[in-house]
Design a protein around this motif. Structure first.
Motif, PDB file in Angstrom:
ATOM      1  N   ILE A 198      77.397  78.706  67.029  1.00 46.10           N
ATOM      2  CA  ILE A 198      76.681  78.047  66.039  1.00 46.10           C
ATOM      3  C   ILE A 198      75.088  77.435  66.366  1.00 46.10           C
ATOM      4  O   ILE A 198      74.447  77.302  65.611  1.00 46.10           O
ATOM      5  CB  ILE A 198      77.455  76.683  65.682  1.00 46.10           C
TER       6      ILE A 198
ATOM      7  N   ILE B 245      84.022  76.966  56.973  1.00 46.36           N
ATOM      8  CA  ILE B 245      84.580  76.605  58.535  1.00 46.36           C
ATOM      9  C   ILE B 245      86.177  76.960  58.603  1.00 46.36           C
ATOM     10  O   ILE B 245      86.718  76.566  57.449  1.00 46.36           O
ATOM     11  CB  ILE B 245      84.243  75.178  58.771  1.00 46.36           C
ATOM     12  N   HIS B 246      86.460  77.751  59.637  1.00 47.02           N
ATOM     13  CA  HIS B 246      87.820  78.333  59.489  1.00 47.02           C
ATOM     14  C   HIS B 246      88.218  77.779  61.020  1.00 47.02           C
ATOM     15  O   HIS B 246      87.769  78.201  62.019  1.00 47.02           O
ATOM     16  CB  HIS B 246      87.938  79.690  59.308  1.00 47.02           C
ATOM     17  N   TYR B 247      89.531  77.158  60.859  1.00 45.26           N
ATOM     18  CA  TYR B 247      90.348  76.903  62.224  1.00 45.26           C
ATOM     19  C   TYR B 247      91.507  77.807  62.292  1.00 45.26           C
ATOM     20  O   TYR B 247      92.319  77.820  61.252  1.00 45.26           O
ATOM     21  CB  TYR B 247      90.566  75.166  62.226  1.00 45.26           C
TER      22      TYR B 247
ATOM     23  N   VAL C 285      78.819  76.863  53.378  1.00 45.82           N
ATOM     24  CA  VAL C 285      79.295  76.982  54.635  1.00 45.82           C
ATOM     25  C   VAL C 285      80.806  77.036  54.429  1.00 45.82           C
ATOM     26  O   VAL C 285      81.379  76.311  53.698  1.00 45.82           O
ATOM     27  CB  VAL C 285      78.803  75.607  55.593  1.00 45.82           C
TER      28      VAL C 285
ATOM     29  N   CYS D 290      86.263  78.378  64.319  1.00 45.18           N
ATOM     30  CA  CYS D 290      86.382  77.606  65.578  1.00 45.18           C
ATOM     31  C   CYS D 290      87.922  77.444  65.768  1.00 45.18           C
ATOM     32  O   CYS D 290      89.044  77.802  65.011  1.00 45.18           O
ATOM     33  CB  CYS D 290      86.090  76.059  65.228  1.00 45.18           C
TER      34      CYS D 290
ATOM     35  N   ALA E 274      84.532  71.855  66.801  1.00 43.10           N
ATOM     36  CA  ALA E 274      83.768  72.366  65.942  1.00 43.10           C
ATOM     37  C   ALA E 274      82.338  71.451  66.187  1.00 43.10           C
ATOM     38  O   ALA E 274      82.353  70.265  65.684  1.00 43.10           O
ATOM     39  CB  ALA E 274      83.988  72.411  64.458  1.00 43.10           C
TER      40      ALA E 274
ATOM     41  N   HIS F 233      79.849  81.590  57.917  1.00 39.48           N
ATOM     42  CA  HIS F 233      81.012  81.612  58.317  1.00 39.48           C
ATOM     43  C   HIS F 233      81.321  81.186  59.845  1.00 39.48           C
ATOM     44  O   HIS F 233      80.805  81.693  60.650  1.00 39.48           O
ATOM     45  CB  HIS F 233      81.587  82.832  58.159  1.00 39.48           C
ATOM     46  N   TYR F 234      82.091  79.751  59.921  1.00 41.50           N
ATOM     47  CA  TYR F 234      82.002  79.357  61.304  1.00 41.50           C
ATOM     48  C   TYR F 234      83.506  79.277  61.682  1.00 41.50           C
ATOM     49  O   TYR F 234      84.223  78.725  61.112  1.00 41.50           O
ATOM     50  CB  TYR F 234      81.485  77.708  61.264  1.00 41.50           C
TER      51      TYR F 234
ATOM     52  N   ARG G  66      80.057  69.615  62.910  1.00 43.18           N
ATOM     53  CA  ARG G  66      80.906  69.462  61.965  1.00 43.18           C
ATOM     54  C   ARG G  66      80.611  68.710  60.512  1.00 43.18           C
ATOM     55  O   ARG G  66      80.592  69.145  59.515  1.00 43.18           O
ATOM     56  CB  ARG G  66      82.347  69.409  62.290  1.00 43.18           C
TER      57      ARG G  66
END
Length: 326
Positions: free
Chosen positions: A128, A175-177, A173, A152, A158, A149-150, A161
């Motif tokens: 990032i 954010i995908h875990y 944004v 983590c 992250a 598209h982040y 965050r």
């Protein structure tokens, strides 16, 4: 002692803070109060760490994660890699506010190029950092629209965050875990299926970048950009074998050791070859090959280009000999 780099700067750690699991952010400024050299989004600095071989110690690359207009400081974020070579551990564990670090001025192998309609950013983990610089620059300058598209492992891992959840970035944004489960990986195809005049910038673990490369074969090569901090992780593997490179125009044959790249060996042999990132992401060191079977390890060449070219900073040979047009 060797002669020091003429542009080596002594930068003081103004601030050091933990911003995510095993990730430390450092703010750096000149000890003499002088202005810092300017940089562009996606640039990196090289930090000289003590304790390595040679008079200049170990040099590690870290992307600048602040925006270019924030010219009173450099910001880097460093992930502590327990299994690494020790550079990140030295910074995260031992570096505090007030310490002074020798730093080489910014360079950029991952700059924003062209005039796209928009930008697609894909970042994995600590990847990032250069993307944050780009986003902050675009927000400050009123630049083109973008979507991040982040990817983590978890919220705790992250970086930035809370900042990424601010109103200024609403709708920009994702954010995908994945909790470390490959079955829970984000499907990036909907974001990559149609280029729509965008440029793509991707930074993170090499497996993620290789997957993105595979999904962007239909994009223009000029619109797809990768950065892996010049770590060259794909350049050497434990089962690598030596091989020979025949230089067709020079009429010479050079042996490539298992632990050296083609680029390193040919330079030591007196060949002048252009390069920049030396991590297989910029394409500067591409050479044509005439015979043999390359082991392509870059993130630059298309399948068509791989039939006639090789990136010599990271790629090797599957055949005992490879003939280059050199």
């Amino acid at each position: 002692m060797g002669k020091p780099e003429p542009d080596l700067m002594q930068l003081r750690v103004v601030r050091a803070e933990r911003i995510a699991e095993d990730i430390q952010r450092f703010e750096l400024a000149r000890t003499d109060g002088a202005k810092l050299p300017a940089f562009t989004p996606g640039a990196h600095i090289r930090v000289v760490l003590p304790g390595g071989s040679g008079p200049e110690g170990r040099i590690r690359r870290y992307s600048l994660c602040n925006a270019p207009h924030e010219d009173d400081r450099y910001e880097i974020a460093v992930k502590r890699e327990a299994g690494g070579l020790g550079g990140s551990r030295a910074l995260v564990d031992d570096t505090r506010a007030g310490d002074v670090l020798p730093v080489l001025p910014p360079r950029n192998d991952f700059e924003l190029k062209g005039n796209p309609v928009s930008y697609v950013f894909i970042a994995g983990g600590i990847g990032i950092t250069p993307i944050r610089s780009m986003m902050r620059h675009l927000l400050h300058s009123g630049g083109k629209p973008f979507k991040l598209h982040y990817l983590c492992r978890s919220p705790a891992s992250a970086a930035f965050r809370e900042e990424l959840a601010t109103p200024a970035l609403k709708g920009r944004v994702v954010i995908h875990y994945d909790q470390g489960d490959p079955e829970r990986s984000l499907d990036l195809w909907p974001a990559l299926e149609k280029p729509k005049g965008a440029h793509l910038y991707c930074c993170g673990p090499r497996p993620m970048m290789e997957a993105v490369r595979d999904m962007t074969g239909h994009w223009s090569r000029a619109a797809v950009h990768f950065e892996d901090f010049g770590a060259g992780k794909a350049a050497h593997a434990v089962d690598d074998q030596p091989f020979c490179v025949r230089l067709a125009r020079r009429g010479e044959t050079v042996s490539i050791p298992a632990d050296q790249s083609i680029l390193e060996t040919l330079r030591a042999h007196g060949c002048v070859i252009a390069s920049s990132c030396e991590s297989g992401t910029c394409g500067s060191c591409r050479l044509a090959y005439l015979a043999g079977e390359p082991d392509h390890r870059d993130l630059v060449l298309s399948d068509e280009e791989r039939a006639r070219e090789i990136i010599v900073c990271v790629s090797r040979a599957r055949s005992p000999e490879l003939t280059l047009d050199l």
